[in-house]
Design an enzyme around this catalytic site. Structure first.
Site, short mmCIF file in Angstrom:
data_model
loop_
_atom_site.label_atom_id
_atom_site.label_comp_id
_atom_site.label_asym_id
_atom_site.label_seq_id
_atom_site.Cartn_x
_atom_site.Cartn_y
_atom_site.Cartn_z
CE1 TYR A 57 0.66 2.02 4.02
CE2 TYR A 57 1.07 -0.66 4.43
CZ TYR A 57 1.42 0.62 4.81
OH TYR A 57 1.92 0.87 5.95
CG PHE B 180 0.53 9.49 5.61
CD1 PHE B 180 0.40 8.31 6.16
CD2 PHE B 180 -0.59 10.06 4.85
CE1 PHE B 180 -0.72 7.49 6.18
CE2 PHE B 180 -1.88 9.07 4.67
CZ PHE B 180 -1.65 7.99 5.22
CG ASP B 181 2.74 4.25 6.27
OD1 ASP B 181 4.18 3.98 6.18
OD2 ASP B 181 2.23 3.60 6.84
CB ILE C 241 -8.09 3.00 10.36
CG1 ILE C 241 -7.57 2.94 8.95
CG2 ILE C 241 -7.08 3.96 11.13
CD1 ILE C 241 -7.37 4.15 8.25
CE1 TYR D 134 -4.25 5.94 12.56
CE2 TYR D 134 -4.53 6.70 10.37
CZ TYR D 134 -4.14 5.80 11.08
OH TYR D 134 -3.31 4.77 10.84
CG PHE E 290 -4.66 4.17 2.50
CD1 PHE E 290 -3.33 4.04 2.88
CD2 PHE E 290 -5.67 4.92 3.33
CE1 PHE E 290 -2.78 4.34 4.14
CE2 PHE E 290 -5.04 5.08 4.63
CZ PHE E 290 -3.85 4.94 5.15
#
Length: 583
Positions: free
Chosen positions: A495, A512-513, A532, A558, A575
């Protein structure tokens, strides 16, 4: 403002005195012709732009104040004249004034009623007319011409603004060339105010005086192209004379950690170091003291680092170009930490007044102890509620007109855990700015107690409208052909995650990831609450080999708390997920 004279009274002054003096002949004004000219201009206004009025506005500034227009004043008067369909030349403005055009009169006369005018010309009208001739032509006034205009102003037949424009409109010969050269230099000066720092430098009596002195040296012999170096030098000197105040952003030593440094006009220093090298600025410590600044050098022997208790005391020295760059070294016990390559934060403008609207509302904030605090700001009032202790106080826009709030806060008693400022009254600063990269609004409050033995920093961030997705969505970009992902089974995925930003073409803001960056896939049990909610919902039903894009609002992500250095309160996420296996 003096009562404006009537068109009938104007008829006795229609043929204005030429700027070279001498001729005091007075005749009848061709009012119908002038009125027709103005009407024609008004009908053609849509074909003009504000820039068509820049020359005439600069000339009025030069004639009346002896200096270049500031960008705000240039834009204001140019747009005002455009809206009126006014003539685009000084001669046309003067004729319209004398024809009785009330709107044109109001624009011209506002120069004479300004505070700058009152400060520059507190004396007699004779002193004023001397200044006008000096401003326009860099020479003394003609004796007869000056006497004519002084008498007219004294008698209330003309205003000072009208007299200045009339003298310029009647210029002849070499005087015309000098005025045009001064206007050209003034235009270059104004155009050179291309940053907030330079704009800030060209403010106040001292800056206006320096620009006036520069322009006074323009004569008939001046090469305006070569004179541009003088303009640049004057601006550089104005910037160098700025107070050191501003918000600087850089890296802390070899660690690469972010730090922010706020320097106020009185030399007060508030420095914050961050826990990370990427993402949002998350302060974990506060440096506070007062800097002495002179000739580009600054120093202090009493900078308190208020994260440990008791506070450590550092010496701090370095080089500072006001509102441009800051480089220094913190020293303690023979050791040193460089705070290098700090520059003004592009997202923050120190040189505008602080606005309550920028900080109002509910904020989810953390302090240097990582305590979660619900903060509400209404007008100048601030309250904070946390599990350890509460506080209340005021945030008042700084009297200097800069983009900083003065903070005065009182903490209540300790309720539980740790609250370093419990039962203390503290003071400090607050400020906010927007981050286009993360589509967020950031808010910081830096506080110290009276003894400067301890302090605290509160930091919050809110997702702006473009960072909030309207709803959860999932889009298959590739339908897999393998096993179906079902609840209770381990699933292995690759991902990449981005902050949602509707203002961008693909709605993907800052990344961010990513499992690809980590070098390995991610495994979790679907439906077990290990991820999540947006993932549990969005990955269900995919097949091995499938790819899906998930847009996840904060309610399924979040929430109001956020996570880590990237995901702020109420941020939505995007995502791209690929299922590579199930167990």
């Amino acid at each position: 403002m003096k009562t404006l004279f009537t068109p009938f009274a104007l008829s006795g002054l229609a043929l204005m005195l030429t700027a070279c003096g001498g001729d005091t002949t007075i005749g009848a004004a061709p009012a119908p012709i002038v009125a027709a000219t103005v009407t024609s201009k008004q009908s053609a206004a849509q074909q003009l732009s504000a820039s068509d009025y820049h020359d005439v506005v600069q000339k009025i500034y030069v004639g009346y104040f002896g200096r270049p227009a500031d960008p705000g004043g240039l834009a204001f008067f140019a747009n005002r004249l455009l809206a009126l369909g006014a003539p685009t030349t000084v001669q046309g403005i003067s004729e319209a004034y004398r024809a009785g055009n009330a709107d044109i009169r109001q624009v011209v006369d506002v120069f004479g009623t300004s505070q700058e005018s009152a400060d520059l010309y507190p004396g007699t009208n004779s002193v004023f007319m001397d200044a006008v001739y000096r401003n326009l032509f860099s020479r003394q006034a003609d004796v007869d011409g000056k006497a004519f205009w002084v008498s007219a102003i004294d008698a209330g037949l003309v205003t000072r603004g009208d007299a200045a424009v009339s003298v310029m409109a009647g210029a002849q010969g070499a005087d015309i060339t000098v005025v045009n050269k001064k206007a050209s230099v003034a235009a270059f000066f104004t155009a050179s105010l291309s940053s907030s720092v330079k704009n800030a430098a060209y403010a106040g009596v001292a800056a206006n005086t320096a620009a006036r002195e520069m322009l006074s040296t323009v004569t008939l012999a001046t090469d305006t192209t070569a004179f541009q170096t003088t303009v640049s030098s004057t601006l550089n000197n104005l910037v160098a004379a700025l107070p050191p105040a501003g918000l600087y952003f850089g890296k802390l030593g070899s660690s690469g950690l972010y730090y922010q440094a706020m320097v106020l006009e009185n030399g007060q220093y508030f420095g914050m170091n961050s826990q990370g090298t990427v993402g949002h600025f998350l302060p974990v410590g506060l440096l506070q003291g007062t800097l002495g600044v002179s000739n580009g050098q600054f120093s202090s022997s009493d900078i308190r680092f208020l994260n440990p208790q008791p506070a450590d005391v550092y010496a701090y020295s370095g080089n500072l170009v006001p509102q441009t760059s800051m480089n220094g070294t913190l020293s303690i016990n023979g050791g040193s930490i460089p705070l290098a390559n700090a520059t003004p934060l592009a997202a923050y403008d120190f040189n505008v007044p602080a606005k309550a609207a920028d900080i109002e509302g509910a904020w989810t904030m953390r302090d240097v102890e990582s305590a979660l605090i619900t903060v509400n700001v209404t007008g100048t009032a601030i309250t904070g509620s946390a599990s350890n202790c509460n506080f209340s106080g005021t945030l008042t826009p700084r009297a200097s007109g800069k983009n900083v709030f003065d903070a005065v806060i009182t903490y209540g008693p300790l309720k539980a855990g740790q609250c370093r400022l419990a039962n203390q009254s503290v003071s400090g600063i607050a400020y906010a700015y927007s981050s286009s990269e993360f589509a967020t609004r950031q808010f910081f409050v830096a506080l110290t107690n009276t003894a400067r033995s301890t302090g605290n920093v509160l930091r919050g961030a809110q997702a702006q409208a473009s960072a909030i997705a309207p709803a959860f969505s999932m889009t298959d970009t590739l339908i897999g052909s393998g096993a179906v992902v079902t609840a209770g089974r381990p699933v292995i995925v690759q991902y990449t995650g981005w902050l949602y930003n509707a203002a961008l073409p693909n709605q993907r803001g800052a990344k961010f990831d990513s499992s690809f960056d980590a070098g390995m896939p991610f495994e979790f049990i679907l439906g077990a609450g290990q991820v999540i909610q947006g993932w549990d919902q969005g990955v269900a039903g995919m097949r091995v080999g499938g790819k899906r894009t998930l847009v996840i609002p904060a309610s399924l992500g979040y929430g109001a708390i956020g996570a880590g250095p990237f995901i702020v309160s109420n941020a939505s996420l995007v995502f791209d997920v690929e299922v590579v296996g199930v167990r």
